[in-house]
Design a protein around this motif. Structure first.
Motif, PDB file in Angstrom:
ATOM      1  N   LEU A   6       0.988  -1.510   0.040  1.00  0.00           N
ATOM      2  CA  LEU A   6      -0.327  -0.176   0.386  1.00  0.00           C
ATOM      3  C   LEU A   6       1.311   1.344  -0.474  1.00  0.00           C
ATOM      4  CD1 LEU A   6      -3.013   1.540   0.430  1.00  0.00           C
ATOM      5  CD2 LEU A   6      -2.633   1.217   2.137  1.00  0.00           C
ATOM      6  N   HIS A   8       1.313   5.331  -0.066  1.00  0.00           N
ATOM      7  CA  HIS A   8       0.188   6.416   0.257  1.00  0.00           C
ATOM      8  C   HIS A   8       0.923   8.095  -0.832  1.00  0.00           C
ATOM      9  CE1 HIS A   8      -0.521  10.325   2.735  1.00  0.00           C
ATOM     10  NE2 HIS A   8      -1.667  10.286   1.817  1.00  0.00           N
ATOM     11  N   LEU A  27     -13.189   5.841   1.877  1.00  0.00           N
ATOM     12  CA  LEU A  27     -11.633   4.717   1.467  1.00  0.00           C
ATOM     13  C   LEU A  27     -11.681   3.824   2.119  1.00  0.00           C
ATOM     14  CD1 LEU A  27      -9.411   8.461   2.011  1.00  0.00           C
ATOM     15  CD2 LEU A  27     -10.425   7.557   0.240  1.00  0.00           C
ATOM     16  N   LEU A  31     -10.004   1.044  -0.513  1.00  0.00           N
ATOM     17  CA  LEU A  31      -9.241   0.177  -0.027  1.00  0.00           C
ATOM     18  C   LEU A  31      -9.170  -1.116   0.112  1.00  0.00           C
ATOM     19  CD1 LEU A  31      -7.198   2.441   1.688  1.00  0.00           C
ATOM     20  CD2 LEU A  31      -6.805   2.328  -0.220  1.00  0.00           C
ATOM     21  N   VAL A  44      -0.849  -1.281  -4.348  1.00  0.00           N
ATOM     22  CA  VAL A  44      -2.909  -0.133  -4.491  1.00  0.00           C
ATOM     23  C   VAL A  44      -1.400   0.990  -3.949  1.00  0.00           C
ATOM     24  CG1 VAL A  44      -5.007  -0.135  -3.013  1.00  0.00           C
ATOM     25  CG2 VAL A  44      -3.767  -2.022  -3.831  1.00  0.00           C
ATOM     26  N   LEU A  46      -2.742   5.078  -2.706  1.00  0.00           N
ATOM     27  CA  LEU A  46      -4.028   6.088  -2.275  1.00  0.00           C
ATOM     28  C   LEU A  46      -3.771   7.890  -2.453  1.00  0.00           C
ATOM     29  CD1 LEU A  46      -6.489   6.869  -1.014  1.00  0.00           C
ATOM     30  CD2 LEU A  46      -5.980   6.561   1.478  1.00  0.00           C
ATOM     31  N   VAL A  60      -7.573   6.216  -5.572  1.00  0.00           N
ATOM     32  CA  VAL A  60      -7.038   4.659  -5.056  1.00  0.00           C
ATOM     33  C   VAL A  60      -7.183   3.698  -7.033  1.00  0.00           C
ATOM     34  CG1 VAL A  60      -7.982   2.094  -4.190  1.00  0.00           C
ATOM     35  CG2 VAL A  60      -8.759   4.633  -3.205  1.00  0.00           C
ATOM     36  N   ASP A  62      -5.358   0.053  -8.497  1.00  0.00           N
ATOM     37  CA  ASP A  62      -4.978  -0.924  -7.999  1.00  0.00           C
ATOM     38  C   ASP A  62      -4.481  -1.446  -9.489  1.00  0.00           C
ATOM     39  OD1 ASP A  62      -7.544  -2.725  -9.101  1.00  0.00           O
ATOM     40  OD2 ASP A  62      -7.775  -1.585  -7.751  1.00  0.00           O
TER      41      ASP A  62
END
Length: 67
Positions: A6, A8, A27, A31, A44, A46, A60, A62
């Motif tokens: 993940l 950010h 969110l 997610l 992934v 964000l 988001v 992916d």
């Protein structure tokens, strides 16, 4: 999915008045779905960036199969 990373990404912008609980719920759902359908070893992301005045644009992304 095991092995999903993940990331950010955020771009600074002016303050925005947000409904914290609603944003966290939305969110969290996005997610959860992205991570649940992403293949192992994928990423992934964000991202948050300034939108129209007083708004924030969340994305988001992916590597899952999509719809």
């Amino acid at each position: 999915m095991a092995g999903v990373t993940l990331e950010h990404l955020a771009t600074a912008g002016p303050p925005a008045a947000l409904d914290r609980a609603l944003v966290l719920r939305a969110l969290g759902n996005l997610l959860s779905n992205a991570i649940g359908h992403a293949p192992g070893g994928s990423v992934v992301q964000l991202a948050a960036s300034p939108g129209a005045p007083g708004f924030v644009h969340f994305t988001v992304t992916d590597e899952g199969p999509g719809l």
